[in-house]
Design a protein around this motif. Structure first.
Motif, PDB file in Angstrom:
ATOM      1  N   PHE A 102       0.781  -1.538  -0.096  1.00 18.25           N
ATOM      2  CA  PHE A 102       0.151  -0.362  -0.140  1.00 18.25           C
ATOM      3  C   PHE A 102       1.099   1.336  -0.321  1.00 18.25           C
ATOM      4  O   PHE A 102       0.788   2.048  -0.739  1.00 18.25           O
ATOM      5  CB  PHE A 102      -0.755  -0.073   1.442  1.00 18.25           C
ATOM      6  N   LEU A 103       1.818   1.021   0.613  1.00 19.17           N
ATOM      7  CA  LEU A 103       2.784   2.877   1.198  1.00 19.17           C
ATOM      8  C   LEU A 103       3.457   2.881  -0.727  1.00 19.17           C
ATOM      9  O   LEU A 103       3.062   3.689  -0.970  1.00 19.17           O
ATOM     10  CB  LEU A 103       3.434   1.977   2.142  1.00 19.17           C
ATOM     11  N   VAL A 104       3.942   2.029  -0.699  1.00 26.10           N
ATOM     12  CA  VAL A 104       4.784   1.783  -2.503  1.00 26.10           C
ATOM     13  C   VAL A 104       4.198   2.659  -3.277  1.00 26.10           C
ATOM     14  O   VAL A 104       4.371   3.300  -4.494  1.00 26.10           O
ATOM     15  CB  VAL A 104       5.951   0.889  -2.653  1.00 26.10           C
ATOM     16  N   THR A 105       2.624   1.821  -3.339  1.00 24.70           N
ATOM     17  CA  THR A 105       1.612   2.361  -4.263  1.00 24.70           C
ATOM     18  C   THR A 105       1.296   3.638  -4.486  1.00 24.70           C
ATOM     19  O   THR A 105       1.463   4.496  -5.125  1.00 24.70           O
ATOM     20  CB  THR A 105       0.017   1.719  -4.353  1.00 24.70           C
ATOM     21  N   GLY A 106       0.838   3.661  -2.745  1.00 24.95           N
ATOM     22  CA  GLY A 106       0.741   5.749  -3.048  1.00 24.95           C
ATOM     23  C   GLY A 106       1.468   6.080  -3.353  1.00 24.95           C
ATOM     24  O   GLY A 106       2.202   7.324  -3.456  1.00 24.95           O
ATOM     25  N   ASN A 107       3.122   6.086  -2.893  1.00 20.47           N
ATOM     26  CA  ASN A 107       4.457   6.905  -2.964  1.00 20.47           C
ATOM     27  C   ASN A 107       4.384   6.888  -4.523  1.00 20.47           C
ATOM     28  O   ASN A 107       4.686   7.735  -4.914  1.00 20.47           O
ATOM     29  CB  ASN A 107       5.172   6.423  -2.898  1.00 20.47           C
ATOM     30  N   GLY A 108       4.577   5.625  -5.396  1.00 23.94           N
ATOM     31  CA  GLY A 108       4.482   6.035  -7.105  1.00 23.94           C
ATOM     32  C   GLY A 108       3.262   6.408  -7.413  1.00 23.94           C
ATOM     33  O   GLY A 108       4.083   7.479  -8.207  1.00 23.94           O
ATOM     34  N   LEU A 109       2.530   6.750  -7.014  1.00 26.60           N
ATOM     35  CA  LEU A 109       1.073   7.779  -7.664  1.00 26.60           C
ATOM     36  C   LEU A 109       1.996   8.557  -7.590  1.00 26.60           C
ATOM     37  O   LEU A 109       1.433   9.809  -8.228  1.00 26.60           O
ATOM     38  CB  LEU A 109       0.028   7.189  -6.474  1.00 26.60           C
ATOM     39  N   GLN A 110       2.024   9.411  -6.721  1.00 31.72           N
ATOM     40  CA  GLN A 110       3.154  10.455  -6.320  1.00 31.72           C
ATOM     41  C   GLN A 110       3.640  10.654  -7.151  1.00 31.72           C
ATOM     42  O   GLN A 110       4.068  12.412  -7.753  1.00 31.72           O
ATOM     43  CB  GLN A 110       3.332  10.670  -4.823  1.00 31.72           C
ATOM     44  N   MET A 111       4.370  10.117  -7.251  1.00 33.40           N
ATOM     45  CA  MET A 111       5.845  10.492  -8.211  1.00 33.40           C
ATOM     46  C   MET A 111       5.723  10.553  -9.425  1.00 33.40           C
ATOM     47  O   MET A 111       5.923  11.589  -9.715  1.00 33.40           O
ATOM     48  CB  MET A 111       7.208   9.052  -7.811  1.00 33.40           C
ATOM     49  N   MET A 112       5.058  10.403  -9.667  1.00 40.90           N
ATOM     50  CA  MET A 112       4.333  10.585 -11.045  1.00 40.90           C
ATOM     51  C   MET A 112       3.395  11.443 -11.441  1.00 40.90           C
ATOM     52  O   MET A 112       3.018  12.057 -12.244  1.00 40.90           O
ATOM     53  CB  MET A 112       3.279   9.219 -11.511  1.00 40.90           C
ATOM     54  N   LEU A 113       1.824  11.751 -10.022  1.00 34.69           N
ATOM     55  CA  LEU A 113       1.904  12.493 -10.068  1.00 34.69           C
ATOM     56  C   LEU A 113       1.169  13.935 -10.370  1.00 34.69           C
ATOM     57  O   LEU A 113       1.898  14.567 -10.990  1.00 34.69           O
ATOM     58  CB  LEU A 113       0.297  12.228  -9.594  1.00 34.69           C
ATOM     59  N   LEU A 114       2.447  14.317  -8.998  1.00 32.74           N
ATOM     60  CA  LEU A 114       3.090  15.631  -9.227  1.00 32.74           C
ATOM     61  C   LEU A 114       4.561  16.396 -10.057  1.00 32.74           C
ATOM     62  O   LEU A 114       3.667  17.435  -9.945  1.00 32.74           O
ATOM     63  CB  LEU A 114       4.130  15.354  -7.744  1.00 32.74           C
ATOM     64  N   PRO A 115       5.107  15.407 -10.895  1.00 30.16           N
ATOM     65  CA  PRO A 115       5.759  16.455 -11.793  1.00 30.16           C
ATOM     66  C   PRO A 115       4.853  16.703 -12.674  1.00 30.16           C
ATOM     67  O   PRO A 115       4.446  17.940 -13.463  1.00 30.16           O
ATOM     68  CB  PRO A 115       6.654  15.740 -12.323  1.00 30.16           C
ATOM     69  N   ILE A 116       3.633  16.155 -13.285  1.00 27.90           N
ATOM     70  CA  ILE A 116       2.252  16.364 -14.487  1.00 27.90           C
ATOM     71  C   ILE A 116       2.080  16.936 -14.163  1.00 27.90           C
ATOM     72  O   ILE A 116       1.506  18.157 -14.277  1.00 27.90           O
ATOM     73  CB  ILE A 116       2.211  15.023 -15.235  1.00 27.90           C
ATOM     74  N   ARG A 117       1.167  17.685 -12.369  1.00 27.54           N
ATOM     75  CA  ARG A 117       0.453  18.317 -12.063  1.00 27.54           C
ATOM     76  C   ARG A 117       0.533  19.428 -12.344  1.00 27.54           C
ATOM     77  O   ARG A 117       0.264  20.784 -12.263  1.00 27.54           O
ATOM     78  CB  ARG A 117      -0.253  17.774 -10.902  1.00 27.54           C
TER      79      ARG A 117
END
Length: 413
Positions: A25-40
């Motif tokens: 759960f932890l790494v899935t959430g972090n992986g999502l943020q690492m992808m989302l934040l630069p794009i957003r």
């Protein structure tokens, strides 16, 4: 009154099942943020430099977390520290869309990096505490595999909803929050706090100049890749799905190549292998840069890029371990992780200048330049020191050399 009976201790794999669920759960959430934040951030009009500083903030927080979390563990224990760090990381994920400013996001990324370093350290020290001589390799290999798989899953999750909405930030927060549940309900006894180790970069350099300097340079390149790769991929492809595929295939390539490249370095001078993978990574950079867009054979190049740039850390660190005493493995592994973190802190900021001057392709130019610097330094060192005979090498050990497993890992039995 019936005499109380102690609950029998579960087998090692059963005792860490809850920990591995928390990791997922932890790494899935972090992986999502690492992808989302630069794009957003790009959608919000952040410059390449501002996005680079966000990446630098994350890795600076990660370094600070590696240094300070052992002190927290000694004060309040593993479960309380884990719960506190999860609560902070989950709250931070919700603040991003509420406080859209590059400086604020850089500070939030620093906090996230601090929390993630602490959470990794807790889980890894717990796994190492539960492992036996017979199960340690299998447990750590399972842990590493889960990290790669769920990182890919988290990156692809960004395609489920619009990146301009609040939903993905909420989803990231939920995933990080749920990570506390399996560990908090686990019956596995808490391990002892991890050792407080010295950080002696000069000692590491004396053990292996080639390996130590390479680790720092690898941090420069991969820190820039993780922080700004989604920006490059989104700009080149024009859509989030292709950008997520690019990063996910890259991770898959690194996951599949890690073990065979490590084993190859057992039978050859590791410095030749290191120069080989970095040369191939530089060529993959140039090939991707020459593509007019992320179409055609781009998935093949993304896979090749990941398969060459990501295993370099393991090869370089294995070269350092060849010259270290087994009694100092904890200090060496923690020191290499910190050097890697320092390089990863500087890399995104430097790469962002290249992106401002040359556009998105400047990222690949920076990463390729770092690979050339590694080759040049290792080649220079090969004129000063002969390679170790195969019989004198330590066998390639994914436990010691994978960057996600070094903090809290003790010496092999």
């Amino acid at each position: 009154m019936a005499e109380s009976q102690s609950i029998p201790e579960p087998p090692p794999f059963v005792s860490v099942a809850a920990l591995l669920m928390s990791v997922a759960f932890l790494v899935t959430g972090n992986g999502l943020q690492m992808m989302l934040l630069p794009i957003r951030g790009g959608i919000e009009g952040f410059s390449a430099l501002q996005l680079g500083l966000m990446g630098s903030g994350y890795y600076l927080g990660f370094v600070l977390g590696c240094l300070r979390t052992p002190l927290l563990l000694r004060r309040v224990g593993h479960v309380r520290t884990f719960a506190a760090l999860v609560a902070i990381a989950s709250a931070v994920a919700l603040i991003y869309p509420m406080l859209v400013h590059p400086l604020a996001w850089a500070v939030l990324r620093l906090i996230t990096g601090f929390c993630l370093a602490g959470l990794y350290l807790i889980v890894e020290s717990w796994i190492n505490d539960r492992a036996t001589r017979e199960t340690r390799g299998a447990l750590i290999s399972t842990y590493v595999a889960i990290n790669y798989i769920v990182t890919t899953l988290g990156q692809m999750t960004v395609t489920l909803f619009e990146t301009s909405s609040f939903v993905l930030f909420s989803l990231a927060s939920v995933l990080v929050s749920v990570a506390a549940v399996p560990l908090a309900l686990s019956r596995s006894p808490e391990p002892k706090p991890p050792e407080l180790v010295r950080f002696r970069p000069l000692h590491l350099f004396q053990l292996s100049p080639a390996g130590t300097v390479s680790i720092f340079l690898i941090g420069l390149g991969t820190g820039a890749l993780w922080s700004l790769g989604p920006v490059f991929a989104a700009a080149r492809s024009g859509n989030v799905t292709s950008a997520a595929l690019f990063m996910s295939v890259l991770v898959l390539g690194g996951a599949l190549a890690q073990w065979p490249i490590g084993r190859l370095s057992d039978s050859l001078d590791r410095r030749y292998v290191l120069m080989g993978v970095t040369a191939a990574a530089a060529l993959a950079c140039l090939a991707i840069a020459m593509l007019p867009d992320l179409g055609g054979p781009w998935l093949v190049f993304a896979f090749a890029f990941g398969a060459t740039i990501l295993p370099a850390y393991a090869v370089a660190s294995a070269h350092v371990f060849d010259f270290a005493d087994r009694a100092e493995y904890v200090e060496v592994s923690a020191g290499l992780l910190l050097l890697y973190g320092l390089g990863s802190t500087i890399g995104p900021a430097l790469a962002s200048f290249g992106m401002q001057w040359f556009g998105p392709v400047g990222l690949l130019g920076f990463i390729a330049g770092v690979q050339v610097a590694i080759i040049a330094f290792v080649a220079l060192r090969m004129t000063r020191r002969k390679g170790l005979p195969e019989a004198d090498k330590q066998s390639f050990d994914l436990v010691a050399t994978a960057p996600v497993v070094t903090a809290g890992a003790g010496p092999p039995d």
